[in-house]
Scaffold this active site. Structure first.
Site, short mmCIF file in Angstrom:
data_model
loop_
_atom_site.label_atom_id
_atom_site.label_comp_id
_atom_site.label_asym_id
_atom_site.label_seq_id
_atom_site.Cartn_x
_atom_site.Cartn_y
_atom_site.Cartn_z
N LYS A 239 10.51 -40.41 5.88
CA LYS A 239 10.98 -39.68 7.04
C LYS A 239 11.49 -38.38 6.53
O LYS A 239 12.31 -38.28 5.66
CB LYS A 239 12.14 -40.59 7.70
CG LYS A 239 12.68 -39.98 8.92
CD LYS A 239 13.76 -40.72 9.73
CE LYS A 239 14.14 -39.99 11.14
NZ LYS A 239 15.24 -40.97 11.68
N SER B 192 14.13 -42.16 16.78
CA SER B 192 13.82 -40.81 16.00
C SER B 192 12.92 -41.15 14.99
O SER B 192 12.04 -40.17 14.76
CB SER B 192 15.11 -40.11 15.73
OG SER B 192 15.63 -40.72 14.62
N SER C 20 17.63 -45.51 15.80
CA SER C 20 16.41 -44.92 15.52
C SER C 20 15.50 -45.89 14.34
O SER C 20 14.46 -45.12 14.32
CB SER C 20 16.45 -43.74 15.01
OG SER C 20 16.79 -42.76 15.87
N1 GLN Z 1 18.31 -42.30 20.63
C1 GLN Z 1 19.61 -42.07 19.80
C2 GLN Z 1 20.04 -40.55 20.04
O1 GLN Z 1 19.25 -39.71 20.27
C3 GLN Z 1 19.69 -42.69 18.49
C4 GLN Z 1 18.93 -41.80 17.51
C5 GLN Z 1 19.24 -41.99 16.21
O2 GLN Z 1 19.49 -43.44 15.93
N2 GLN Z 1 18.96 -41.22 15.14
O3 GLN Z 1 20.92 -40.30 19.71
#
Ligand code: GLN
Length: 494
Positions: A79, A159, A183
């Site tokens: 990532k 994400s 995410s």
């Molecule tokens: N969807 C959540 C956010 O936008 C979690 C994102 C994540 O876990 N990095 O904050």
């Protein structure tokens, strides 16, 4: 078997490499070719083919000598939130578009230590803020999944959308990901893959671009439970460079895969039966309960009364920490710089040009809830709610419950663009996952079956702190019972 080596699982590839019936160079070349044909998915922000071949060649030499680590010769994707020495690390943002770290994240360095091969860097939501990969400054990731008979592009989740899409499309044997509010688990659920967010402190955060430091955790996305367990053993561990990492021995997690779950007590939290939950999610949950019961687990109803406050509290705590963490992108030391009239103007111009809309929204919310006069009303209150959420779990675990079973997401994957202009409906995606980050617990998403539209749906298991092994055993029991998740055939290569 080795006609198309990208069809092997990580465990199978590992065994074939050790048996010398497959070379890492051949395996790596097959993946590099697959990545080339999958450009329309936009999963990779950067490919590192020369590096990959060099690492594979070295791995083959070690394997020929009967040496090598637990991941020797295994091609992985990283990532693009993990700093990789000498390889651009963008965090999906224009502000870091040309940032080349001079150091390696601890987690990725442990993967290379164990012999893994780096294929490249994976697309993500900007600074990991999002649930669909649409906030990436470098364009959305297209899911390898489509509804039958439709060619509408679906989101892979976020994400870690690049990580999940690349694993599901067989562009790598596994991928690193991060999870601040879901995410790892949400994109895994959307793509029919397995993703685990370990206990806070289990993996080092050193060298991972910070979003919300008290919630961020690294973890793998893989094609099945065993592969995720193998990757976790290499990724976990104490790191003196991260003061929040915990000094506990790292189990060989693979040994937990296939272990009996007889007698395990599984809690079903009634507050997760949210209003308006689609019937197919409810059915999936019931199915998961039956599978675990059939495997010998005992099912009990439990209550986590503060669940309904988790999402609002998360969307105060996470932006607050993000606004503070992102203050460092000021154009002075590294990253983008847009010249201005004076230094204040330079900061403003740089941040306006470098950050996308979602990141700016979070910075504004975060700054607001931390400002004098609102700090007690929002931030302090959210922290108190966080403590109550944690206590809910502690109470349930103190009653003897080993793990909780919930759906991973409130729906299957949606179309690209469908929720783009509706941040609240986007945030609702995290309703089942954020509680786990707020409490610092481990959580795993495992495929449960297909939706009415023939898209993957995932189940989530939530564990006690540092009891990831229990999650691997339970997830493996579900995987064993569930219909086999057949990953999509590569329409994108046509
Ligand atoms: N969807 C959540 C956010 O936008 C979690 C994102 C994540 O876990 N990095 O904050």
């Amino acid at each position: 078997m080795t006609d198309d080596p990208t069809r092997l699982t990580l465990a199978e590839a590992r065994d074939a490499l050790a048996a010398r019936s497959l070379s890492s160079l051949d395996l790596t070349n097959a993946y590099l070719a697959a990545i080339e044909t999958a450009r329309p998915l936009n999963g990779f922000l950067k490919q590192t083919p020369e590096l990959a071949r060099a690492m594979a060649g070295k791995a083959d030499q070690k394997l020929a000598r009967g040496e090598g680590g637990p991941l020797e010769g295994i091609p992985l994707g990283i990532k693009d939130l993990y700093c990789t020495k000498g390889v651009t690390t963008t965090a999906g943002s224009r502000i870091l578009e040309n940032f080349v770290p001079t150091y390696e994240s601890t987690v990725s360095s442990q993967l290379w230590r164990d012999g893994a091969v780096m294929l490249g860097k994976l697309n993500l939501d900007e600074f990991a803020m999002g649930s669909s990969n649409e906030t990436s400054a470098f364009g959305p990731v297209v899911s390898p999944w489509r509804k039958p008979g439709s060619n509408a592009s679906l989101v892979p989740g976020g994400s870690s959308g690049g990580s999940a899409a690349a694993v599901a499309a067989r562009l790598c044997l596994g991928a690193t990901a991060t999870d601040t509010g879901g995410s790892i688990r949400q994109p895994a659920a959307f793509t029919g893959t397995v993703g685990i967010k370990p206990t806070y402190g289990r993996c080092s955060r050193y060298g991972i671009v910070a979003f919300a430091s008290s919630l961020d955790q690294a973890g793998p996305i893989a094609r099945n439970v065993r592969d995720a367990a193998i990757l976790m053993t290499s990724m976990a561990g104490y790191d003196p460079k991260d003061a929040t990492s915990v000094d506990l021995p790292v189990p060989r997690y693979e040994a937990a895969v296939g272990a009996s779950v007889r007698g395990k007590i599984i809690g079903i939290p009634k507050e997760y039966r949210i209003a308006g939950m689609p019937a197919e999610i409810e059915a999936l949950w019931h199915q998961g309960i039956e599978w675990l019961r059939d495997a010998g687990a005992r099912i009990v109803d439990v209550s986590l009364p503060h669940t309904k406050y988790a999402l609002p509290a998360y969307y105060i705590v996470a932006p607050a920490e993000a606004s503070s963490n992102l203050a460092r992108y000021d154009g002075v030391r590294y990253g983008l710089r847009v010249p201005g009239r004076d230094i204040g103007d330079m900061y403003g111009q740089t941040r306006a040009a470098g950050f996308g809309a979602e990141v700016r929204r979070r910075v504004m919310i975060g700054t607001y809830v931390l400002s004098a006069g609102y700090y007690d009303a929002y931030y302090v209150r959210a922290q108190k709610v966080r403590t109550l959420i944690k206590q809910d779990f502690e109470t349930v675990y103190a009653s003897g419950v080993d793990a909780l079973l919930t759906p991973a997401t409130p729906s299957a994957a949606f179309a690209i663009g469908e929720k783009e202009n509706d941040p609240v409906s986007m945030y609702l995606n995290d309703v089942f996952t954020v509680t786990v980050n707020m409490a610092g617990l481990p959580g795993i998403a495992v495929p449960g079956g297909l939706s009415d539209d023939k898209l993957p749906l995932g189940l989530q298991l939530i564990g006690r702190p540092f009891e990831e092994e229990t999650l691997f055993s339970l997830a493996a029991a579900i995987e064993q019972a569930a219909p086999k998740m057949e990953l999509p055939e590569p329409w994108w290569a046509a």
